[in-house]
Design a protein around this motif. Structure first.
Motif, short mmCIF file in Angstrom:
data_model
loop_
_atom_site.label_atom_id
_atom_site.label_comp_id
_atom_site.label_asym_id
_atom_site.label_seq_id
_atom_site.Cartn_x
_atom_site.Cartn_y
_atom_site.Cartn_z
N ASP A 112 0.87 -1.19 0.00
CA ASP A 112 0.00 0.00 0.00
C ASP A 112 0.90 1.23 0.00
OD1 ASP A 112 -1.94 1.91 0.32
OD2 ASP A 112 -2.52 1.32 2.36
N THR A 128 -0.49 4.28 -0.64
CA THR A 128 -1.41 5.43 -0.59
C THR A 128 -1.52 5.96 0.84
OG1 THR A 128 -3.39 4.09 -0.19
CG2 THR A 128 -2.76 4.43 -2.48
N TYR A 178 2.80 7.66 -0.79
CA TYR A 178 4.04 7.56 -0.03
C TYR A 178 5.19 7.37 -1.02
CZ TYR A 178 1.48 7.18 4.33
OH TYR A 178 0.67 7.44 5.40
N THR A 195 3.53 9.74 7.29
CA THR A 195 2.49 10.11 8.26
C THR A 195 2.93 9.64 9.64
OG1 THR A 195 0.86 9.63 6.53
CG2 THR A 195 0.03 10.01 8.75
C1 LIG Z 1 0.84 4.92 7.87
O1 LIG Z 1 0.86 5.32 9.22
C2 LIG Z 1 -0.41 5.73 9.70
C3 LIG Z 1 -0.18 6.33 11.09
O2 LIG Z 1 0.51 5.44 11.93
C4 LIG Z 1 -1.34 4.52 9.69
O3 LIG Z 1 -2.60 4.89 10.18
C5 LIG Z 1 -1.46 4.02 8.25
O4 LIG Z 1 -2.24 2.85 8.21
C6 LIG Z 1 -0.09 3.74 7.66
N1 LIG Z 1 -0.28 3.48 6.25
C7 LIG Z 1 0.40 2.56 5.60
C8 LIG Z 1 0.11 2.44 4.16
O5 LIG Z 1 1.23 1.85 6.14
#
Ligand SMILES: *[C@@H]1O[C@H](CO)[C@@H](O)[C@H](O)[C@H]1NC(C)=O
Length: 311
Positions: A222, A224, A275, A258
């Motif tokens: 993933d 995105t 990302y 994030t």
């Molecule tokens: C990225 O990190 C955020 C915050 O910890 C999380 O909610 C999200 O699922 C993560 N996304 C991926 C694609 O790993």
């Protein structure tokens, strides 16, 4: 004794020198124009994302007025030091009035730019496949294991992702003709999943099917930002025995900024809805066979052990 350990570490450091792997990344910076790059929060995040990498290729740079690169370089100069990064921008690429650039940021101390070209999208059987033709570069690396590496970035059009990914095979042939290179890293937002490439289609795509190509990020990934989406759009694919053997296991990933920067989803989306993807290459690793410690290292370890009173 603490001091002895420190001394041993200092003595060993040069022998392990070059041990920092080369990190290469690609990032769809989502419609990155001057106005967006002028935002402090966005620029700071982009600076931190670029600074992680020795070579980073930004995609979807819409820089008609030429403001983005100077703004980002200025941010990098103040955080990692003046002149740490150099850049190379493609011409604007696209079929209509909407055009994007690929922009490389690289550390000349770690990678030397040797040559580049925009792929001439005129294959006799498949003319004009790409909307934004790959902007191909050849880098010289400080490594006997991998003295040169070719990068092929692609930001595919969603509706044509399958054909564009397939045509990267033609780009590979062109690279081999032109430079005689087998070590090639394909990277970027291929739109390689969800509704744009159905799982049943992978068997038809030469870049996926043919033996020299190794996909370092899987179909269950993933890249995105939105929690509501889960799509492996952004990929890294490696060709060439040498480069493949130097990939640091587990280093290929989507970099979740994030989480790393402690942002909310909304703050992250101000930077991009993607990302970055990245991979590390262990340049100092001998490319055939297992690693053997150099005799000088063994001697020093023995010496260190003796100093510490170890048997
Ligand atoms: C990225 O990190 C955020 C915050 O910890 C999380 O909610 C999200 O699922 C993560 N996304 C991926 C694609 O790993």
């Amino acid at each position: 004794m603490g001091r002895t350990l420190l001394l041993a570490a200092l003595l060993l450091a040069p022998l392990l020198g070059g041990a920092t792997p080369l990190r290469i990344g690609a990032f769809n910076a989502q419609r990155l124009g001057g106005g967006k790059a002028a935002r402090d929060d966005v620029r700071e995040a982009l600076g931190r994302i670029i600074a992680r990498c020795d070579i980073m290729v930004l995609q979807e740079v819409l820089d008609a007025k030429g403001q983005v690169v100077p703004l980002l370089l200025k941010a990098l100069d103040s955080t990692v030091g003046p002149g740490t990064y150099q850049t190379l921008s493609s011409p604007p690429l696209g079929r209509g009035s909407y055009q994007e650039r690929y922009v490389y940021f690289y550390r000349p101390g770690r990678a030397q730019l040797r040559d580049w070209f925009v792929y001439e999208d005129a294959h006799p059987e498949r003319p004009d496949v790409f909307a934004r033709e790959p902007f191909v570069t050849l880098f010289g690396l400080p490594s006997t294991a991998l003295p040169e590496l070719v990068l092929v970035p692609l930001h595919a059009v969603p509706g044509a992702a399958e054909a564009e990914i397939d045509a990267l095979h033609d780009v590979y042939e062109r690279v081999r003709e032109r430079w005689g290179q087998q070590d090639v890293l394909f990277l970027g937002d291929f739109n390689a999943g969800c509704s744009y490439v159905a799982a049943s289609r992978w068997g038809q795509i030469r870049l996926r099917r043919d033996p020299p190509f190794h996909w370092l990020l899987g179909d269950d990934g993933d890249s995105t930002v939105r929690a509501s989406t889960r799509c492996p759009y952004d990929r890294v694919v490696v060709a060439g025995e040498r480069s493949q053997s130097l990939v640091v296991p587990g280093s290929a990933r989507a970099f979740n900024f994030t989480a790393r920067f402690g942002l909310t989803e909304e703050q992250a989306l101000a930077v991009s809805d993607h990302y970055p993807v990245e991979v590390e290459l262990a340049l100092d690793r001998a490319w055939r066979g297992p690693w053997h410690p150099p005799p000088a290292l063994l001697l020093l370890l023995g010496l260190g052990g003796a100093l510490l009173g170890l048997p």
